[in-house]
Design a protein around this motif. Sequence first.
Motif, PDB file in Angstrom:
ATOM      1  N   GLY A   5       0.806  -1.220   0.000  1.00 23.47           N
ATOM      2  CA  GLY A   5       0.000   0.000   0.000  1.00 23.47           C
ATOM      3  C   GLY A   5       0.837   1.267   0.000  1.00 23.47           C
ATOM      4  N   ASN A   6       1.877   1.282   0.797  1.00 24.34           N
ATOM      5  CA  ASN A   6       2.767   2.443   0.842  1.00 24.34           C
ATOM      6  C   ASN A   6       3.443   2.673  -0.503  1.00 24.34           C
ATOM      7  N   PRO A  43      -5.341  -6.040  -4.407  1.00 28.63           N
ATOM      8  CA  PRO A  43      -5.923  -6.206  -5.740  1.00 28.63           C
ATOM      9  C   PRO A  43      -5.940  -7.669  -6.183  1.00 28.63           C
ATOM     10  N   GLU A  44      -6.886  -7.977  -7.067  1.00 26.37           N
ATOM     11  CA  GLU A  44      -6.923  -9.313  -7.638  1.00 26.37           C
ATOM     12  C   GLU A  44      -5.636  -9.540  -8.422  1.00 26.37           C
ATOM     13  N   THR A  45      -5.231 -10.770  -8.504  1.00 25.95           N
ATOM     14  CA  THR A  45      -3.994 -11.130  -9.190  1.00 25.95           C
ATOM     15  C   THR A  45      -3.942 -10.566 -10.610  1.00 25.95           C
ATOM     16  N   ALA A  46      -5.064 -10.583 -11.292  1.00 15.31           N
ATOM     17  CA  ALA A  46      -5.120 -10.085 -12.671  1.00 15.31           C
ATOM     18  C   ALA A  46      -4.815  -8.598 -12.772  1.00 15.31           C
ATOM     19  N   LEU A  48      -2.392  -7.065 -11.039  1.00 14.61           N
ATOM     20  CA  LEU A  48      -0.995  -6.770 -10.709  1.00 14.61           C
ATOM     21  C   LEU A  48      -0.172  -6.351 -11.926  1.00 14.61           C
ATOM     22  N   ILE A  49      -0.335  -7.027 -13.050  1.00 14.59           N
ATOM     23  CA  ILE A  49       0.437  -6.667 -14.246  1.00 14.59           C
ATOM     24  C   ILE A  49       0.044  -5.282 -14.757  1.00 14.59           C
ATOM     25  N   PRO A  50      -1.257  -4.970 -14.877  1.00 19.61           N
ATOM     26  CA  PRO A  50      -1.608  -3.610 -15.307  1.00 19.61           C
ATOM     27  C   PRO A  50      -1.114  -2.518 -14.344  1.00 19.61           C
ATOM     28  N   ILE A  51      -1.137  -2.802 -13.055  1.00 17.14           N
ATOM     29  CA  ILE A  51      -0.624  -1.817 -12.089  1.00 17.14           C
ATOM     30  C   ILE A  51       0.874  -1.630 -12.311  1.00 17.14           C
ATOM     31  N   ALA A  52       1.602  -2.732 -12.412  1.00 16.38           N
ATOM     32  CA  ALA A  52       3.048  -2.661 -12.627  1.00 16.38           C
ATOM     33  C   ALA A  52       3.366  -1.914 -13.916  1.00 16.38           C
ATOM     34  N   ASP A  53       2.635  -2.222 -14.987  1.00 19.42           N
ATOM     35  CA  ASP A  53       2.852  -1.549 -16.267  1.00 19.42           C
ATOM     36  C   ASP A  53       2.574  -0.055 -16.176  1.00 19.42           C
ATOM     37  N   LEU A  63       4.832  -6.451  -5.192  1.00 26.23           N
ATOM     38  CA  LEU A  63       4.546  -7.367  -4.089  1.00 26.23           C
ATOM     39  C   LEU A  63       5.477  -7.160  -2.912  1.00 26.23           C
ATOM     40  N   ARG A  64       6.723  -6.814  -3.197  1.00 21.70           N
ATOM     41  CA  ARG A  64       7.692  -6.587  -2.106  1.00 21.70           C
ATOM     42  C   ARG A  64       7.566  -5.194  -1.497  1.00 21.70           C
TER      43      ARG A  64
END
Length: 68
Positions: A5-6, A43-46, A48-53, A63-64
């Motif tokens: 979250g941070n 967030p749902e696993t799906a 994570l990639i859009p957030i990272a992108d 995640l870390r």
Amino acid sequence: MNAFGNFLYSLRKERRMTQQELADRLGVTNKAVSKWETGEAFPETAQLIPIADTFGVTVDELLRGGRN
């Protein structure tokens, strides 16, 4: 808040993006983004990639809770 979250909050602020803008980009509500940032939800696993992108980080970094 938790590490995820941070980190999400700091990434969003670096981009001068509102919770609503991020929510619109991801197809979720601004309340969902708020819960992710405060650690009330994850967030749902799906998502994570859009957030990272969106922020130019890896899913692992998300995640870390920080950049490698």
